[in-house]
Design a protein around this motif. Structure first.
Motif, PDB file in Angstrom:
ATOM      1  N   PRO A 257      23.271   5.587  45.484  1.00 56.95           N
ATOM      2  CA  PRO A 257      22.698   5.408  44.145  1.00 56.95           C
ATOM      3  C   PRO A 257      22.402   3.959  43.745  1.00 56.95           C
ATOM      4  CG  PRO A 257      24.583   6.885  44.059  1.00 56.95           C
ATOM      5  CD  PRO A 257      24.548   6.305  45.436  1.00 56.95           C
ATOM      6  N   ASP A 258      23.186   2.995  44.179  1.00 54.77           N
ATOM      7  CA  ASP A 258      23.003   1.603  43.745  1.00 54.77           C
ATOM      8  C   ASP A 258      22.141   0.766  44.680  1.00 54.77           C
ATOM      9  OD1 ASP A 258      24.322   1.850  41.373  1.00 54.77           O
ATOM     10  OD2 ASP A 258      26.220   1.073  42.098  1.00 54.77           O
ATOM     11  N   ILE A 259      21.411   1.401  45.569  1.00 53.96           N
ATOM     12  CA  ILE A 259      20.452   0.687  46.410  1.00 53.96           C
ATOM     13  C   ILE A 259      19.076   1.223  46.039  1.00 53.96           C
ATOM     14  CG2 ILE A 259      19.666   0.174  48.740  1.00 53.96           C
ATOM     15  CD1 ILE A 259      22.510   0.657  49.705  1.00 53.96           C
TER      16      ILE A 259
ATOM     17  N   GLN B  47      15.972 -13.045  45.706  1.00 58.13           N
ATOM     18  CA  GLN B  47      15.590 -14.450  45.547  1.00 58.13           C
ATOM     19  C   GLN B  47      14.109 -14.686  45.792  1.00 58.13           C
ATOM     20  OE1 GLN B  47      17.793 -16.777  44.241  1.00 58.13           O
ATOM     21  NE2 GLN B  47      18.843 -14.825  43.997  1.00 58.13           N
ATOM     22  N   ILE B  48      13.494 -13.856  46.633  1.00 60.26           N
ATOM     23  CA  ILE B  48      12.055 -14.015  46.877  1.00 60.26           C
ATOM     24  C   ILE B  48      11.251 -12.939  46.130  1.00 60.26           C
ATOM     25  CG2 ILE B  48      12.308 -15.250  49.054  1.00 60.26           C
ATOM     26  CD1 ILE B  48      11.703 -12.648  50.520  1.00 60.26           C
ATOM     27  N   ASN B  49      11.890 -12.372  45.096  1.00 57.99           N
ATOM     28  CA  ASN B  49      11.258 -11.425  44.175  1.00 57.99           C
ATOM     29  C   ASN B  49      10.747 -10.147  44.830  1.00 57.99           C
ATOM     30  OD1 ASN B  49      11.706 -13.034  41.866  1.00 57.99           O
ATOM     31  ND2 ASN B  49       9.946 -14.295  42.418  1.00 57.99           N
ATOM     32  N   LEU B  50      11.455  -9.674  45.824  1.00 61.61           N
ATOM     33  CA  LEU B  50      11.138  -8.365  46.386  1.00 61.61           C
ATOM     34  C   LEU B  50      11.837  -7.302  45.545  1.00 61.61           C
ATOM     35  CD1 LEU B  50      11.536  -8.986  50.214  1.00 61.61           C
ATOM     36  CD2 LEU B  50       9.423  -8.576  48.970  1.00 61.61           C
ATOM     37  N   PRO B  51      11.192  -6.172  45.334  1.00 60.10           N
ATOM     38  CA  PRO B  51      11.816  -5.128  44.508  1.00 60.10           C
ATOM     39  C   PRO B  51      12.829  -4.281  45.297  1.00 60.10           C
ATOM     40  CG  PRO B  51       9.603  -4.461  45.128  1.00 60.10           C
ATOM     41  CD  PRO B  51       9.801  -5.853  45.656  1.00 60.10           C
ATOM     42  N   PHE B  52      13.817  -4.946  45.874  1.00 59.93           N
ATOM     43  CA  PHE B  52      14.889  -4.290  46.613  1.00 59.93           C
ATOM     44  C   PHE B  52      16.198  -4.769  46.014  1.00 59.93           C
ATOM     45  CE2 PHE B  52      17.970  -3.992  50.113  1.00 59.93           C
ATOM     46  CZ  PHE B  52      17.769  -2.680  50.517  1.00 59.93           C
ATOM     47  N   HIS B  53      17.045  -3.836  45.624  1.00 62.85           N
ATOM     48  CA  HIS B  53      18.263  -4.194  44.913  1.00 62.85           C
ATOM     49  C   HIS B  53      19.471  -3.486  45.522  1.00 62.85           C
ATOM     50  CE1 HIS B  53      20.958  -5.167  41.626  1.00 62.85           C
ATOM     51  NE2 HIS B  53      21.268  -3.888  41.532  1.00 62.85           N
ATOM     52  N   VAL B  54      20.526  -4.254  45.769  1.00 65.89           N
ATOM     53  CA  VAL B  54      21.809  -3.705  46.217  1.00 65.89           C
ATOM     54  C   VAL B  54      22.793  -3.983  45.092  1.00 65.89           C
ATOM     55  CG1 VAL B  54      23.621  -3.801  47.968  1.00 65.89           C
ATOM     56  CG2 VAL B  54      21.236  -4.161  48.623  1.00 65.89           C
ATOM     57  N   GLY B  55      23.367  -2.907  44.527  1.00 68.06           N
ATOM     58  CA  GLY B  55      24.144  -3.000  43.305  1.00 68.06           C
ATOM     59  C   GLY B  55      25.582  -3.454  43.422  1.00 68.06           C
ATOM     60  N   GLY B  56      26.028  -3.909  44.551  1.00 65.11           N
ATOM     61  CA  GLY B  56      27.400  -4.385  44.669  1.00 65.11           C
ATOM     62  C   GLY B  56      27.945  -4.150  46.059  1.00 65.11           C
ATOM     63  N   PHE B  57      29.211  -4.516  46.226  1.00 62.19           N
ATOM     64  CA  PHE B  57      29.821  -4.430  47.552  1.00 62.19           C
ATOM     65  C   PHE B  57      29.849  -3.006  48.088  1.00 62.19           C
ATOM     66  CE2 PHE B  57      33.451  -3.610  50.293  1.00 62.19           C
ATOM     67  CZ  PHE B  57      33.178  -4.486  51.330  1.00 62.19           C
ATOM     68  N   TRP B  58      30.256  -2.043  47.254  1.00 60.05           N
ATOM     69  CA  TRP B  58      30.397  -0.673  47.765  1.00 60.05           C
ATOM     70  C   TRP B  58      29.055  -0.054  48.109  1.00 60.05           C
ATOM     71  CZ3 TRP B  58      34.550   0.424  50.044  1.00 60.05           C
ATOM     72  CH2 TRP B  58      35.748  -0.156  49.632  1.00 60.05           C
ATOM     73  N   ALA B  59      28.030  -0.379  47.340  1.00 56.99           N
ATOM     74  CA  ALA B  59      26.688   0.083  47.699  1.00 56.99           C
ATOM     75  C   ALA B  59      26.277  -0.525  49.039  1.00 56.99           C
ATOM     76  CB  ALA B  59      25.694  -0.294  46.606  1.00 56.99           C
ATOM     77  N   ALA B  60      26.561  -1.820  49.210  1.00 59.75           N
ATOM     78  CA  ALA B  60      26.252  -2.483  50.473  1.00 59.75           C
ATOM     79  C   ALA B  60      27.062  -1.888  51.621  1.00 59.75           C
ATOM     80  CB  ALA B  60      26.525  -3.983  50.353  1.00 59.75           C
ATOM     81  N   PHE B  61      28.308  -1.554  51.355  1.00 60.36           N
ATOM     82  CA  PHE B  61      29.178  -0.954  52.368  1.00 60.36           C
ATOM     83  C   PHE B  61      28.571   0.344  52.886  1.00 60.36           C
ATOM     84  CE2 PHE B  61      32.687   1.879  53.511  1.00 60.36           C
ATOM     85  CZ  PHE B  61      33.418   1.095  54.389  1.00 60.36           C
ATOM     86  N   TRP B  62      28.225   1.251  51.955  1.00 63.24           N
ATOM     87  CA  TRP B  62      27.667   2.539  52.378  1.00 63.24           C
ATOM     88  C   TRP B  62      26.264   2.383  52.955  1.00 63.24           C
ATOM     89  CZ3 TRP B  62      31.103   5.776  53.452  1.00 63.24           C
ATOM     90  CH2 TRP B  62      32.276   5.856  52.723  1.00 63.24           C
ATOM     91  N   GLY B  63      25.480   1.461  52.414  1.00 62.42           N
ATOM     92  CA  GLY B  63      24.153   1.204  52.967  1.00 62.42           C
ATOM     93  C   GLY B  63      24.225   0.693  54.396  1.00 62.42           C
ATOM     94  N   ALA B  64      25.168  -0.205  54.656  1.00 63.06           N
ATOM     95  CA  ALA B  64      25.340  -0.740  56.011  1.00 63.06           C
ATOM     96  C   ALA B  64      25.774   0.355  56.981  1.00 63.06           C
ATOM     97  CB  ALA B  64      26.356  -1.883  56.001  1.00 63.06           C
ATOM     98  N   ILE B  65      26.626   1.255  56.516  1.00 60.39           N
ATOM     99  CA  ILE B  65      27.049   2.361  57.382  1.00 60.39           C
ATOM    100  C   ILE B  65      25.860   3.251  57.716  1.00 60.39           C
ATOM    101  CG2 ILE B  65      28.382   4.516  57.397  1.00 60.39           C
ATOM    102  CD1 ILE B  65      30.672   2.961  56.148  1.00 60.39           C
ATOM    103  N   ILE B  66      25.023   3.538  56.729  1.00 61.34           N
ATOM    104  CA  ILE B  66      23.849   4.382  56.975  1.00 61.34           C
ATOM    105  C   ILE B  66      22.898   3.708  57.952  1.00 61.34           C
ATOM    106  CG2 ILE B  66      21.768   5.328  55.881  1.00 61.34           C
ATOM    107  CD1 ILE B  66      23.580   5.813  53.388  1.00 61.34           C
ATOM    108  N   VAL B  67      22.614   2.428  57.744  1.00 54.81           N
ATOM    109  CA  VAL B  67      21.708   1.708  58.645  1.00 54.81           C
ATOM    110  C   VAL B  67      22.277   1.675  60.067  1.00 54.81           C
ATOM    111  CG1 VAL B  67      20.680  -0.545  59.152  1.00 54.81           C
ATOM    112  CG2 VAL B  67      20.626   0.350  56.827  1.00 54.81           C
TER     113      VAL B  67
ATOM    114  N   LEU C  94      16.313   5.265  53.949  1.00 54.12           N
ATOM    115  CA  LEU C  94      17.291   6.342  53.856  1.00 54.12           C
ATOM    116  C   LEU C  94      18.485   5.916  53.001  1.00 54.12           C
ATOM    117  CD1 LEU C  94      17.905   9.230  54.745  1.00 54.12           C
ATOM    118  CD2 LEU C  94      19.049   8.273  56.754  1.00 54.12           C
ATOM    119  N   SER C  95      18.898   4.663  53.132  1.00 54.09           N
ATOM    120  CA  SER C  95      20.012   4.184  52.309  1.00 54.09           C
ATOM    121  C   SER C  95      19.636   4.171  50.834  1.00 54.09           C
ATOM    122  CB  SER C  95      20.492   2.810  52.777  1.00 54.09           C
ATOM    123  OG  SER C  95      19.548   1.813  52.465  1.00 54.09           O
ATOM    124  N   THR C  96      18.352   3.919  50.509  1.00 57.01           N
ATOM    125  CA  THR C  96      17.932   3.959  49.102  1.00 57.01           C
ATOM    126  C   THR C  96      17.930   5.387  48.571  1.00 57.01           C
ATOM    127  OG1 THR C  96      15.541   4.156  49.525  1.00 57.01           O
ATOM    128  CG2 THR C  96      16.469   1.925  49.371  1.00 57.01           C
TER     129      THR C  96
END
Length: 129
Positions: free
Chosen positions: A22-24, A89-109, A16-18
């Protein structure tokens, strides 16, 4: 069984966060690859929250008090960002584009986990527990 339910719940919240932030991104080769990626990322997220988050909370205790608990949003964002970095680092195709993306992603989770957790049955406790 509870572990599997929690893992699936976290993977769903990550998906859902992806969709919302936009940056996840999860950029696997197909739906099944994305699902498996989200399961592994959910596992990484759980490990990060179980091992690293308590240490950060203890070290940042004064910030929690000083900010009346708002520092928890920063800690959650940093744990989400760290999860994205570890996945990279383990080459998974999951990308978090920065602090603010992580901030909103963490709130959603957090919100999804809280809402779904409110509807899941609780384990009965007895006086012996």
């Amino acid at each position: 069984m509870g572990f599997i339910v929690q893992l699936l719940l976290t993977a769903g919240a990550l998906w859902l966060s992806t969709v919302i932030v936009p940056d996840i991104d999860v950029t696997g080769s197909g739906a099944f690859a994305n699902f498996m990626t989200l399961l592994v990322v959910a596992l990484i997220f759980g490990v990060v929250n179980a091992l690293i988050k308590p240490i950060v909370q203890i070290l940042g205790c004064a910030f929690y008090v000083l900010t009346l608990g708002l520092f928890a949003f920063v800690v959650n964002a940093l744990m989400f960002w760290l999860t994205g970095w570890l996945a990279d680092q383990i080459n998974l195709p999951f990308h978090v584009g920065g602090f603010w993306a992580a901030f909103w992603g963490a709130i959603i989770v957090t919100l999804v986990s809280w809402i779904v957790g409110a509807f899941l049955p609780r384990k009965a406790t007895t006086a012996a527990d």
